[in-house]
Design a protein around this motif. Structure first.
Motif, mmCIF file in Angstrom:
data_model
loop_
_atom_site.group_PDB
_atom_site.id
_atom_site.type_symbol
_atom_site.label_atom_id
_atom_site.label_comp_id
_atom_site.label_asym_id
_atom_site.label_seq_id
_atom_site.Cartn_x
_atom_site.Cartn_y
_atom_site.Cartn_z
ATOM 1 N N VAL A 58 -0.551 30.694 4.478
ATOM 2 C CA VAL A 58 0.355 30.863 5.608
ATOM 3 C C VAL A 58 -0.185 31.927 6.550
ATOM 4 O O VAL A 58 -0.625 32.990 6.118
ATOM 5 N N VAL A 59 -0.133 31.622 7.848
ATOM 6 C CA VAL A 59 -0.568 32.607 8.826
ATOM 7 C C VAL A 59 0.318 32.484 10.068
ATOM 8 O O VAL A 59 0.749 31.386 10.430
ATOM 9 N N LEU A 117 -2.558 23.740 1.280
ATOM 10 C CA LEU A 117 -1.505 23.477 2.255
ATOM 11 C C LEU A 117 -1.494 24.601 3.285
ATOM 12 O O LEU A 117 -0.859 25.622 3.076
ATOM 13 N N VAL A 136 -0.290 26.478 6.485
ATOM 14 C CA VAL A 136 0.893 26.498 7.356
ATOM 15 C C VAL A 136 0.651 27.527 8.448
ATOM 16 O O VAL A 136 0.365 28.689 8.149
#
Lengths: 556, 556
Positions: free
Chosen positions: A471-472, A550, A552
């Protein structure tokens, strides 16, 4: 289409060929369809998280107005289990023998739909008529009471469907298979035989159920403590024999496990099982009797983790725990795929100090399906013009066709079909016709068909290598990283022990994003696939694993 | 500790009891330890994504200076497969028979560590001496050549470990089990017998390997096209018989599958298998010969998806595809757990037009383990003072102890142990002692032991219900949502068909976060667990599924 198929009998297997379970076959003539059975299948090992599989009935839905009813051969799940789902889509009458309908009824009650359904009890030997068909229910013998074959009179000739059957000359309930009727049908003229292929690989005859009862009584005679017997709840004759052995030695009987309690109640209510009221005790009361005066009949013969016997073995049962001196009898044989579970269960019972008897040691179970010699008898009595083996994996169907050839049948008259393949018959001819839509609809929880191949593929992938979520948060305006990248994993490696790996992975992602941002790549799709590619390569190099990645990207 | 155990022989099973595989047993006396075998186990169904399991050798590492060597009974994976991992930690000499070491050598080469290891070939009948022990290698018979029992002379008496064995009076290589030697040992005095329990449930005798050869030749005589035989690559005598049947009918022989090619090469080099050079052909050349002049010997008898036979069946093999008229023989029986895979494979082969012969139809395989009568013979020859059943699930060990009792042994002298449990022996006594560290170390890709129970639990959970990642960016200062919540799923439902469900789920999360932010809950941990709780409840209600929920909060 309607004109094209006129004056032909079409046999349309929508399940049960080349597979075990999901038995359902439509018989069509002009404007009418009748359906034999409506079963479910249990998921195979690749169907992660799936509870049940029911047949795809698109063909029936596309011809809804033609469908006149479901005709049931017997009450096993693989023959009736899909009814609650299918009747919601096609609500037509259901025909079956007394016990079969008793089991269907309880199933429909659970789905809160009994009041909307029409169940018609048929006495064995009787006939049900529709405009085009006459369906006669003929007594056979199987591992459940009230099993029938169906003789279906069509305008082009008689079709005999054996259902699941075996030949037992000494059945427990005294109700012998109606061989005379099959002989008489054979004397007239049978156009097509569809016969059970499950045990076609086994030479000889299936042992009589009565032998198992004798063996059980012998085993009971040695028991010094409680006897706990696991079997299939629907095998009512078996349960009756366990009861008989128990009463013979003055043991009270308790039932444990949801389906065992349910089916034994139905069977007693309908008169298929006898147990004097004062000999039946509740599981709550077993400790009130000396242990050598108690028998517990339970579910879980397949090692199912949630069934009663497993809960007893692994000390998760609220009311029953194994005591030294208990004798456990597993009166069933493993359904392929369950061998390991059962083996673990037996070990656990031994470890807890019980004695365990299972089929490898003593003959405490017998199959419900006809072996080669029984099949030969059935073929010889019925002398059909055409033959279509049913119920079995492809190799069983193939073997069954060879058996028919050995009996002198012309191979041109034998049809090994796949599910969905149609057989078209007239008085003098039979030929394969175009396939219809068929397949399995997976049930997972409340979802019917919402788990498809993509979800299963992901579940398999997740089960092998786990998942990494990256996630970023990126500032849309300045095109810089505001927060992250953070990495969270499940099922990949144990985080605490692999901090270095994850830190390094985070660095790989950061470098990749910076590269994208610098070179003004502004579409998230490209950035995400670059992250997947770089991080995937890095992880494979370090671990030889390919977790799902994954990425995001949150933009602000 | 060292003083406490002085002058006692300690038998320390680090694997192989109550389980199939991972056979390894340490024998300790004062300042010396010798180790019998060093095998791996294959993962069970619950070990998602795990490739192999090796024994936990903490005990050996803690006593590293004592360990004098590994003594191998035979070359099967469950007896030698962990060596490449274990020798990296404890590099001591390895002793074994010619073929056994040939297989170990090829394994160490693959791991690039052969040059650092010491392999000492022992001729059968010879003895290896250490300070405290003398280890004699005695010829037995098993489903691989050069199988041995070990007679270990300790200061307190002789221990006989049978290894995996059966008794075959007519073995293919003519090398009969050395019953005389066992009789002589029995005539002297054997302190402890450790014997193979795998087949203790089976009455009678194991059929001779020679019978299988005769059956194969009979089957070959009917073959009109190619014959493709799948078997275990390490069963060299079986392969030899397949070669013999082939040569008898003028068929050339090709090998297919990595381990088949590898092991047959080793076996021919070492003189354990004979095939004239001009009769061996490459898989590339099979089409140059008439199909009735070709035999292909292949891996994949267990239905393993990546092995040659599966690739052939499912048309993924580069060089071999099934043609009508091919005869496939599966000369093996299913290892528990593989039944379904094999069944699918057989179906596929039938569908492609091949004839398939497998053990349910003809006797084309025989076990390598002793049945009850053979075990009785071994016990009677060796007449040990103490007995410890080895190699088998718990129920096999239990049954084996009952068999020994039936032969007149005192139950006090029989020890059914678990892996890790120590048996302490003196000349006249045997007793259980405190457990040592033991267990399995899971190998997944390059990772050794980095996949533990938490990772496996997650993989199982992921495989059943999938995962939902919930991401939200929150402004730390203003305490408001800047972006999200976004929801991404894998293995849960197919997103395109469940947009409504996911939108509703997003709303649930949003409400939950707003509630937290309004009530000034400022720790992310609480917010995350609230999200998990609310969203979990919502999804269970709607779907009866419990996916893993992974809330990620990015703060800026």
């Amino acid at each position: 289409m309607a004109v094209k198929n006129k004056n032909k009998v079409r046999v349309i297997p929508l399940g049960g060929l080349g597979e075990i379970g999901k038995n359902i076959t439509a018989i069509e003539y002009d404007d009418e369809i009748i359906v034999i059975d409506c079963g479910l299948a249990f998921p195979d090992a690749e169907m992660y998280g799936v509870d049940l599989v029911i047949p795809d009935i698109t063909y029936l839905l596309n011809n809804k107005e033609k469908v006149k009813g479901f005709f049931l051969t017997h009450g096993h799940e693989d023959h009736i289990g899909a009814l609650p789902y299918v009747l919601k889509e096609i609500n037509v009458p259901v025909y079956g023998a007394r016990l079969t309908l008793g089991l269907v009824k309880s199933k429909l009650e659970e789905h809160n739909m009994l009041s909307n359904c029409t169940l018609n009890e048929v006495k064995l030997g009787e006939e049900v008529k529709t405009e085009r068909f006459k369906v006669e229910f003929i007594r056979t013998c199987h591992s459940i009471s009230d099993a029938c074959a169906l003789a279906i009179r069509t305008p082009e000739g008689v079709i005999v469907h054996t259902g699941d059957f075996k030949i037992d000359y000494t059945p427990i309930d005294g109700k012998v298979i109606n061989l005379q009727r099959f002989a008489k049908l054979g004397n007239q003229r049978v156009l097509l035989l569809m016969a059970d292929s499950t045990n076609v690989e086994r030479p000889g005859y299936t042992v009589s159920e009565r032998v198992i009862g004798e063996n059980l009584t012998k085993i009971f005679s040695h028991a010094k403590g409680r006897v706990i017997v696991a079997s299939f709840a629907s095998n009512i004759n078996r349960i009756q024999q366990i009861i008989n052995s128990s009463l013979f030695y003055g043991r009270k009987v308790a039932f444990s496990g949801r389906s065992m309690e349910k089916i034994s109640t139905i069977a007693m209510e309908l008169g298929y099982m006898e147990l004097p009221k004062d000999q039946l005790i509740s599981v709550d009361d077993i400790d009130k009797y000396p242990s050598d005066k108690v028998t517990i009949i339970t579910t879980g013969s397949q090692g199912e983790p949630m069934a009663a016997l497993s809960r007893i073995a692994y000390s998760n049962h609220k009311k029953i725990s194994i005591a030294k001196g208990d004798l456990i009898i597993i009166s069933a044989s493993p359904i392929p795929g369950n061998e390991k579970l059962i083996s673990k269960l037996i070990d656990e019972l031994f470890k807890k100090g019980a004695e365990v008897i299972y089929n490898a040691l003593e003959e405490v179970h017998v199959s419900g399906h006809a072996c080669q010699e029984e099949l030969k008898l059935m073929h010889t009595l019925i002398k059909p013009k055409f033959f279509m083996p049913v119920h079995g994996e492809y190799r069983h169907l193939r073997r069954h066709s060879l058996l028919a050839e050995d009996l002198g049948m012309d191979s041109k008259n034998i049809f090994v079909l796949e599910t969905g393949q149609v057989l078209e018959l007239t008085r003098n001819s039979a030929k394969k016709a175009a396939k219809v839509t068929c397949g399995g609809v997976m049930i997972d929880g409340l979802g019917i068909g919402d788990v498809g191949n993509i979800v299963l593929r992901d579940r398999k992938h997740l089960s092998q290598d786990g998942i990494l979520t990256v996630v970023v948060t990126i500032d849309k305006a300045s095109f810089t990283i505001l927060s992250g990248p953070d990495i969270i994993t499940r099922g990949f490696v144990y985080m605490k022990e692999s901090g270095d790996l994850i830190s390094a992975a985070r660095e790989v992602v950061k470098v990749e994003i910076d590269k994208c941002l610098e070179s003004k790549v502004k579409d998230w799709f490209t950035i995400k696939s670059n992250i997947r590619y770089s991080l995937g390569g890095f992880l494979y190099n370090k671990t030889r694993r390919r977790p799902i990645i994954l990425p995001v990207i949150m933009e602000i």
